[in-house]
Design a protein around this motif. Sequence first.
Motif, short mmCIF file in Angstrom:
data_model
loop_
_atom_site.label_atom_id
_atom_site.label_comp_id
_atom_site.label_asym_id
_atom_site.label_seq_id
_atom_site.Cartn_x
_atom_site.Cartn_y
_atom_site.Cartn_z
N LEU A 298 0.84 -1.21 0.00
CA LEU A 298 0.00 0.00 0.00
C LEU A 298 0.87 1.26 0.00
O LEU A 298 0.59 2.22 -0.72
N SER A 299 1.94 1.25 0.78
CA SER A 299 2.80 2.43 0.84
C SER A 299 3.49 2.70 -0.49
O SER A 299 3.88 3.83 -0.77
N ALA A 300 3.62 1.65 -1.32
CA ALA A 300 4.22 1.81 -2.65
C ALA A 300 3.17 2.03 -3.73
O ALA A 300 3.52 2.12 -4.92
N GLY A 301 1.88 2.10 -3.35
CA GLY A 301 0.82 2.24 -4.34
C GLY A 301 0.69 1.01 -5.23
O GLY A 301 0.25 1.11 -6.37
N ALA A 302 1.06 -0.15 -4.69
CA ALA A 302 1.07 -1.40 -5.47
C ALA A 302 0.16 -2.43 -4.83
O ALA A 302 0.49 -3.61 -4.74
N HIS A 303 -1.03 -2.00 -4.40
CA HIS A 303 -1.92 -2.84 -3.60
C HIS A 303 -3.22 -3.19 -4.32
O HIS A 303 -4.12 -3.75 -3.69
N LEU A 304 -3.31 -2.91 -5.61
CA LEU A 304 -4.57 -3.15 -6.32
C LEU A 304 -4.58 -4.55 -6.92
O LEU A 304 -3.58 -5.04 -7.43
N GLY A 305 -5.78 -5.16 -6.87
CA GLY A 305 -5.94 -6.50 -7.40
C GLY A 305 -6.84 -6.54 -8.61
O GLY A 305 -6.92 -5.57 -9.38
N VAL A 306 -7.54 -7.66 -8.76
CA VAL A 306 -8.41 -7.86 -9.91
C VAL A 306 -9.45 -6.75 -9.98
O VAL A 306 -10.07 -6.38 -8.98
N GLY A 307 -9.63 -6.19 -11.17
CA GLY A 307 -10.59 -5.12 -11.37
C GLY A 307 -10.17 -3.80 -10.78
O GLY A 307 -11.00 -2.88 -10.66
N GLY A 308 -8.90 -3.66 -10.41
CA GLY A 308 -8.43 -2.41 -9.82
C GLY A 308 -8.90 -2.18 -8.40
O GLY A 308 -8.79 -1.07 -7.88
N ARG A 309 -9.40 -3.24 -7.75
CA ARG A 309 -9.89 -3.09 -6.37
C ARG A 309 -8.75 -3.25 -5.38
O ARG A 309 -7.87 -4.09 -5.56
N PRO A 310 -8.76 -2.45 -4.29
CA PRO A 310 -7.69 -2.57 -3.29
C PRO A 310 -7.76 -3.90 -2.55
O PRO A 310 -8.83 -4.34 -2.13
N VAL A 311 -6.62 -4.54 -2.41
CA VAL A 311 -6.50 -5.80 -1.67
C VAL A 311 -6.08 -5.47 -0.24
O VAL A 311 -5.24 -4.59 -0.02
N ASP A 312 -6.65 -6.17 0.73
CA ASP A 312 -6.31 -5.88 2.13
C ASP A 312 -4.84 -6.20 2.40
O ASP A 312 -4.22 -7.06 1.77
N GLN A 313 -4.26 -5.48 3.35
CA GLN A 313 -2.82 -5.53 3.56
C GLN A 313 -2.36 -6.87 4.12
O GLN A 313 -1.23 -7.31 3.86
N GLN A 314 -3.21 -7.57 4.87
CA GLN A 314 -2.79 -8.85 5.42
C GLN A 314 -2.70 -9.92 4.33
O GLN A 314 -1.77 -10.75 4.34
N THR A 315 -3.60 -9.90 3.38
CA THR A 315 -3.51 -10.84 2.26
C THR A 315 -2.27 -10.55 1.42
O THR A 315 -1.56 -11.47 1.00
#
Length: 470
Positions: A298-315
């Motif tokens: 998230l701090s690198a702006g590299a936390h998006l998953g399928v469909g551009g949705r944010p993925v939770d940090q623990q996953t």
Amino acid sequence: MTARRATVAGHTYEFPTLVEVMAKATPARSGDVLAGCAATSEAERVAAQTVLADLPLTTFLDEQVVGYDEDDVTRLVLDTLDAAALEPVRALTVGGFREWLLARAAAGDEPAISGLARGLTPEMAAAVSKLMRNADLVAVGRRARVITGLRSTIGLPGRLASRLQPNHPTDDALGVTASLLDGLLHGSGDAVIGINPATDSPAQTIALLELIDAVISRYEIPTQSCVLAHVTTTLRALEKGAPVDLVFQSVAGTQGGNEGFGVTLDLLSEAHAAALELGRGTVGSNVTYFETGQGSALSAGAHLGVGGRPVDQQTLECRAYGVARHFDPLLVNTVVGFIGPEYLYDAKQVIRAGLEDHFCGKLLGLPMGVDVCYTNHTDVDPDDTDTLTLLLGAAGCSFVIAVPGSDDVMLHYQSLSFQDVLTARQVLGLRPAPEFEAWLQRMDLVDDTGRVRELTADAPQARALLAAAR
């Protein structure tokens, strides 16, 4: 994907994607609020956990959180899975998997739990952890056995190793040596003597490696050294013949996150192979060391998953373990409270994250340690780190990190002291790595019960080590 629904307190909640089910089911933490993916209420969280519990484990083989075509971490994990290892739990739901793990843990069936590691995806481990209480994470983590070695053996039952971290704000040799001596006299350093360099200079990296290696070699200390420089700097040091025991790198759970760290999977493979060629081990050949931490993607702006949705940090944190697993590490640790309150706000979140990270790392086959730490603007204090340390010791944590007086004067954060490690070992009946413990006994630094002796400045053990350091 068909939307999944659950009704809680008369309200029906709908979760259109797997990404959202995972995020909404996660115990509360500030980083997910920052990313905009957290559950908006406890009722919604329970609804998501209900949906998650009913998902077949094989869902994570058919649907990705981060797309296969877009992300090399996803490809690495799915392309290297051991289908036979998954077979004992393949037919289970996530909730059924939780019950299976708790039953095996209660029975003391370590081989059954540990045998799953190469068949599980990081998302499977993350999913089941979201359904567990803290005590569940401790109970199962304790039974997930992972043993590695280079010059000391890490992960044996009844053992708690420690990284001796003699950092100095200017890499001053005298300052580093003083901290190194302090740690050895307190029985720390069996996992690694690892320095975070103040600069990423190849020359300084080599100087620090040679400093530690001189002490290790002269007194035949059964441990390994590491200067936590960037992997490219370590490769340059290797080319110049430096005494490199462990190749270090921070890693993330997405391709973009790793690019933010300036690394690729190919670069990690090159460094791993180069360190293996040196053959510096005596009890094993695990030559990599990785650090992770919830919130890094998230701090690198590299936390998006399928469909551009944010993925939770623990996953995403668990996906970083999928990277580390591929390179057979000696050590992996999460710096659980280091990134700051934007990601883990207070002691409750830090303690929960530390137990999750340890559980998931061990379940995925990693020699998992934790830097029980916090920055000074986080709502955490030493009582909270005491709590987490003792819980991790009970959970079979492979190693923790220790610095002089709990205060890292170079990185400006609070970690454990050498005395904290001694307390955890004494209270929980744990001992150092066996090779290192035998060395402590030869040096007369511990008594017959394993208790560290009280030393004065003119004690022969202290004089001998100080002479070596000089």
